[in-house]
Design a protein around this motif. Structure first.
Motif, short mmCIF file in Angstrom:
data_model
loop_
_atom_site.label_atom_id
_atom_site.label_comp_id
_atom_site.label_asym_id
_atom_site.label_seq_id
_atom_site.Cartn_x
_atom_site.Cartn_y
_atom_site.Cartn_z
N ARG A 1 6.50 -10.17 -1.02
CA ARG A 1 6.27 -10.17 -2.35
C ARG A 1 8.48 -10.33 -2.34
O ARG A 1 8.55 -10.93 -2.90
N ASN A 2 9.17 -9.30 -1.38
CA ASN A 2 10.26 -9.49 -1.88
C ASN A 2 10.61 -10.68 -0.86
O ASN A 2 11.60 -11.20 -1.84
N ARG B 1 4.03 -6.40 0.94
CA ARG B 1 5.77 -6.21 -0.09
C ARG B 1 6.80 -6.97 0.56
O ARG B 1 7.46 -7.40 0.02
N ARG C 1 4.64 -11.15 7.20
CA ARG C 1 4.43 -12.11 6.36
C ARG C 1 3.34 -13.93 7.40
O ARG C 1 3.05 -14.28 6.18
N LEU D 1 2.45 -10.17 -6.80
CA LEU D 1 2.77 -11.51 -6.56
C LEU D 1 3.35 -12.62 -6.49
O LEU D 1 2.13 -13.32 -6.51
N GLN E 1 8.54 -8.37 10.33
CA GLN E 1 8.42 -8.43 9.04
C GLN E 1 8.33 -10.04 9.22
O GLN E 1 7.22 -10.20 8.02
N GLY F 1 -0.75 -3.39 3.97
CA GLY F 1 0.49 -3.29 2.94
C GLY F 1 1.75 -3.32 2.83
O GLY F 1 2.59 -4.59 1.69
N GLU F 2 2.63 -2.65 4.36
CA GLU F 2 3.99 -4.09 4.19
C GLU F 2 3.76 -5.24 4.30
O GLU F 2 5.10 -5.60 3.43
N GLU G 1 13.63 -8.38 -9.96
CA GLU G 1 11.95 -7.94 -10.33
C GLU G 1 12.58 -7.71 -11.91
O GLU G 1 12.53 -8.55 -12.96
N ALA H 1 15.66 -1.25 -1.93
CA ALA H 1 15.24 -1.25 -2.96
C ALA H 1 16.14 -1.51 -4.48
O ALA H 1 14.85 -1.88 -5.36
#
Length: 203
Positions: free
Chosen positions: A147-148, A144, A77, A196, A73, A140-141, A187, A180
């Motif tokens: 964004r998280n 995500r 990122r 994002l 991750q 794409g990952e 959110e 999730a």
């Protein structure tokens, strides 16, 4: 829970006694008491090392899995944030290896290992001596994950009163276990769905 533990302990004691007596009967030079102790100690060691809930081996395995996930991750990122610097809106472009190393505190050896695992997981499409290019699924990952991370940063800034200059480190400690359901709650709390957010600090 206690009833089960008492029953299980009684069964272990009975098994240890039966095996100890059996071995002592088969091998006359083996005292039953010593064999019973050895059997009980062996069962204890097996449960300590291989117990599914708190065993040493499963914990080491889980820690290794978490370390790999954190490394992956962070790699994704970092690649995404470097791509943000190169184009607006952000596009899946090749990023410099040296910039990646400067972006994170990896050693060259650790960086190579993380890259190899990312390639095995099809997150990297191409890699040269100087650049790295994410695959479409990897990009794409990366979006995500980024964004998280930023959702959590914004939450900490708004509700935990953490300064933007320090929030990156605090978010880093939590983002890897965001499920999730928790992301949906963030959110809803922040009124930010699907987009994002911009980083609240320099990347």
């Amino acid at each position: 829970r206690l009833d089960f533990m008492l029953l299980f302990a009684a069964l272990i004691g009975a098994l240890s006694g039966w095996l100890g007596a059996s071995f002592s009967g088969i091998f006359s030079d083996m005292p039953a008491g010593a064999i019973i102790v050895i059997v009980a100690a062996s069962i204890f060691l097996i449960s300590m090392f291989f117990g599914t809930a708190r065993g040493v081996v499963p914990r080491l395995r889980d820690q290794a899995h978490l370390k790999r996930r954190v490394g992956r991750q962070h790699l994704l990122r970092a690649a995404y944030e470097l791509a943000e610097r190169q184009s607006e809106p952000v596009k899946n472009v090749a990023v410099s290896r040296q910039a990646m190393l400067a972006h994170r505190s990896w050693s060259p050896r650790e960086f190579r290992k993380i890259l190899e695992r990312a390639k095995d997981e099809d997150h990297i499409e191409a890699s040269s001596a100087d650049t790295i290019h994410l695959s479409e699924s990897g990009f794409g990952e990366a979006a995500r994950v980024t964004r998280n991370h930023r959702l959590w940063e914004l939450y900490l800034i708004r509700h935990a009163d953490i300064a933007p200059s320090h929030v990156d480190r605090d978010a880093d400690m939590v983002e890897h276990i965001l499920g999730a359901e928790l992301v949906r709650k963030l959110e809803a709390e922040l009124g930010d769905e699907g987009t994002l957010p911009r980083s609240p600090h320099a990347v």
